[in-house]
Design a protein around this motif. Sequence first.
Motif: not given
Length: 463
Positions: A109, A145, A151, A156, A159-160, A168
């Motif tokens: 990221l 996203s 994101l 993040y 969400l991840l 994704y």
Amino acid sequence: MKRRIFLPVILLVAFAFSCKEKNAEPKNETETNQWIYANMKYWYYWTDQITASPDYNKTPGDFFNSLLYKYDATARPDGDRFSWMQESAKELEASLGGESKTSGMEYKLVYFPANTSNVVGVVLYVIPGSPAAQAGLVRGDVFSSANGQKLTDANYSKLLNTENKTSYTLADIKDGTLKETATVREVTPIVLQEDPVFFDTVYTIGADKIGYVVYHQFIPEPFKANNQAYDKKLDGIFSEFKNSNINALVVDFRYNPGGYVSSATNLASLIGKVSANDIFYYKEYNKQVTETNLKKYGESYFYDKFTAKAQNVGSNLKELVFLVSSRSASASELVINGLKPFMNVTLVGGRTVGKNVGSVTISDEKKGIKVGLQPIVSKSLNKDKKSDYHVGFEPDVKVSEGNILFPYGDPRDPLLGEALFRITGTHVVRQARNARVLQEEEANELVSTISRKAGGSNMFFDK
């Protein structure tokens, strides 16, 4: 009581609190903490820093952390950055064997654009046959996203960090700008075994024949197997390298956080200009472990030698290059440090993590203990007794891979391209990278999933 070898390999001894019970009931937190304390007091490299009056009323996780001699750049520069505990010993042991619940996609990221809170993911690699691969994701894909939400550095993690289906939304980076596409990839994680021997090829460039191998984690075999399948796969690759008469070698460690020292010894023995009588590395323990095992096993307990390998290519190499990054750690660094006394080693990429210490897995399910410990128990030194990489190895050539990634083996990859140039004197594909670009791109990276792999320098999603 079960202890699985990690870095370093330890011929473990039985001592006063070895287990004898079978299928015991789960222990309460106080009993678990007492077990943690006994093991840490014996094995921990910094055992003399452990308190004599622990608070057994803490949760096991907090209790374990309270025992650590934690790193501080000013107060404790020699401190511990790497010990950890997992609530499930089974999950810990599986992850050390390359098995985990995953989509099969590793990514980093990064802040994009720089100096904003916006985050994008860049796919580093995808495990063949995994849900991510089946969804069509490949190395170099960019997503902006997750589940329809853009994101940011604030969301993040939520969400991840999930074991549920995630969608994704892919994006393109061109001329320094990001454009979100309409392409969405849906992925649901599964329990998956990763093969760490990921890619290999041989280049013929002028008079040079160059072997290239990508290795993602030091794992000898699939979890619970006993066949050295991955070590043997490396043996086979090096046999092909030898038959191809390579005179240079590039080993890609950029995403390798470490693993089992048995596999590190195997790989180093395939590469080095060494014999089976040469010392690969020395192991330094705390005073108690040292005295116990010196009496029981003698000096040989404290070093490992290279092994004789028919597939060894060392005598034919004019150049040895390792591709490294801020994710290269532990056994990766052990191989580099162990080979330095025997041959010239060139590092291309970014500074490595600096994990010159080793850990051991401690678990005891038969005694009703559910947690698994991975404490630092030793320091690693090469044949010359050098271990001066606690802040990481600085690369000989600083290069960043950037955010636009190319397939493995493609000379447009900045790290691989620079390695080939170092060997041949010719840029197969002209690269324009410099230290300023490296610093900017490293500063923009937020975190990567490599860090949560067993042996990684830290745990992912720690916000």
